[in-house]
Design an enzyme around this catalytic site. Sequence first.
Site, PDB file in Angstrom:
ATOM      1  N   ASP A 219     -77.964 -29.876 -65.951  1.00  0.00           N
ATOM      2  CA  ASP A 219     -77.130 -30.913 -65.315  1.00  0.00           C
ATOM      3  C   ASP A 219     -76.216 -31.579 -66.342  1.00  0.00           C
ATOM      4  O   ASP A 219     -75.027 -31.812 -66.074  1.00  0.00           O
ATOM      5  CB  ASP A 219     -78.000 -31.950 -64.582  1.00  0.00           C
ATOM      6  N   ASP A 247     -68.569 -20.243 -63.391  1.00  0.00           N
ATOM      7  CA  ASP A 247     -67.465 -20.553 -62.468  1.00  0.00           C
ATOM      8  C   ASP A 247     -66.875 -21.928 -62.794  1.00  0.00           C
ATOM      9  O   ASP A 247     -65.667 -22.126 -62.725  1.00  0.00           O
ATOM     10  CB  ASP A 247     -67.935 -20.529 -61.001  1.00  0.00           C
TER      11      ASP A 247
END
Length: 365
Positions: A219, A247
């Site tokens: 995260d 991505d």
Amino acid sequence: MKMRITVLPGDGIGPEVTAEAVRVLQTVAVIQGFRFEFEEHLIGAAAIKTLGSPLPRKTLDACLASNAVLLGAVGSPECDNLPAQQRPEAGLLLLRRALGGYANLRPAISYPTISDCSPLRSDIVKGADILIVRELLGGLYFGEPRGLTDRNAFNTMRYSVEEIERVARVAFEAALKRQQKVTSVDKANVLETSQLWRQTVARVALDYPAVALDHVYVDACAMHLVTNPKRFDVILTENLFGDILSDEAAVITGSLGMLASATVGGEIGLYEPVHGSAPDIAGRGIANPFGAIASAAMMLRHSGQLEQEARDIEQAIQLVLEAGYRTRDIARDESDQLATTTEIGQLVMEAVAEVADLRHAYHAV
Ligand code: NAD
């Protein structure tokens, strides 16, 4: 130098961009006197239409008999309603598994000349140069048992020491040739698989004293990638985290069309641009071929051990961008020279010849 290369143009813009990558490789072969043999085969929707399967036996056999595979992209809206196993994307997954590559390498580079194409501020992305090394054959995507019923569903995240070690070595070896820094990404505060991941990576790091290792939770990594991408050199991570983070890293490059990838570790490397078949722009000659061309450079580096020739192509891409040539997706204002897919291919071919000539002249002095 001889290489047998299977080319799988695939669907949509796949054939347009791979054609340019092949032309650039042919230019390298002519300049250096190499023999590159290309054999083209069907995959994806094109193969379903003609041969009834997304990965026909003939295609797979040709790939397995080659030194490297260069792929365009698969996918077509016509196939969207087919069951998952019969869709074009199933052909690609089968191919990846058959070739056995367990490490997916995705460079995310912010070329200074197009740093203003990123939705992120130019001062944040300019100079960023990251290599994401993603484990590709383990984790949640392959873990058993898995299942789906009307009322619940489950997947299994599983990793062995061997699976972690082999991909970690790919990352450390790559770091030795770059800025000597590996950031290992996990979720060790919650997941047991991540605890094993962290311990194993730390142990592998002992064999690479020249490389600095740090560990970051996934995260936090997602946040650092868009706030301070320049803090990274090589990012090493497991399958699911790598899928998502790579991505996300695309935003620093300015366009999906710029991104290249290599899947290594198996006997035969697979090289493909990161983008899909882009049916919305297919057949119009406006697709960005830089990602496909950069994938061809990765092929020379990893399957041909042709580091210098790979660099020639990468330098040629930079020269074309510096000269202001752009496909539509990376064009910004009037000073840009709008070019078609084929024109960009031609410009890169010419720049490769120029770069190689300069290099030869330099060595002759
Ligand atoms: P996509 O990557 O094909 O396109 C997303 C957007 O980026 C589109 O607007 C497209 O025009 C643009 N774009 C992509 N590549 C470009 C390029 N080289 N130059 C200029 N613009 C470019 O993703 P999508 O639209 O979500 O998927 C389309 C099809 O591709 C689907 O069938 C999907 O399953 C498939 N797909 C295949 C692969 C692969 O073969 N590896 C990867 C992703 C998606």
